[in-house]
Design an enzyme around this catalytic site. Structure first.
Site: not given
Length: 150
Positions: A39-40
């Site tokens: 997600c980062t």
């Protein structure tokens, strides 16, 4: 297909509705959890490519079930330059079909699928991306946008 309406709180405490983006192109991307590796990477790729999206008239909005406070911390930590919306009851996530059974390390659980939806200025979903690769998804969207906008 018509995009589903929503009214969710962003990382800065303000509320966002689909109608706020009327007459604009919008990319809604759903992601599982703030500050996790995939997600980062996905969020930072969108951040780094924001000029490519902006020059094509695209607004980016990320949605997960994380809290507003979690979104704020995530956005601040990585200097994210787009809105993150909190959907703790995952109602919007479900309405877009981005919620369901997932498998990880042999275990099944229910959660957010990494799906994205490109919405045109009249509120129609013109492209749907399911179970995307967080490392290359942004390039796929830009390629598709160039085809759609030409």
């Amino acid at each position: 297909m018509k995009a589903k309406d929503f009214n969710l709180q962003g990382q800065n405490g303000d509320h966002h509705k689909l109608s706020d983006y009327k007459d604009k192109w919008l990319l809604i991307y759903f992601y599982p959890k703030d500050d996790t590796p995939g997600c980062t990477k996905e969020a930072c790729n969108f951040r780094d490519a924001i000029n490519e999206f902006t020059k094509r008239g695209i607004t980016i909005v990320g949605i997960s079930k994380d809290s507003v406070a979690s979104h704020k911390k995530f956005a601040d930590k990585y200097s994210l330059n787009f809105t993150l919306l909190s959907d703790p009851e995952h109602l919007t996530i479900e309405s877009y079909g981005a919620w369901g059974v997932k498998k990880f390390m042999g275990k099944e659980f229910t959660g957010t699928h990494r799906n994205s939806y490109l919405i045109n200025p009249t509120g129609e979903i013109v492209k749907e991306y399911k179970s995307v690769n967080p490392l290359s998804h942004f390039t796929q969207i830009i390629t598709d946008l160039d085809k759609l906008l030409s």
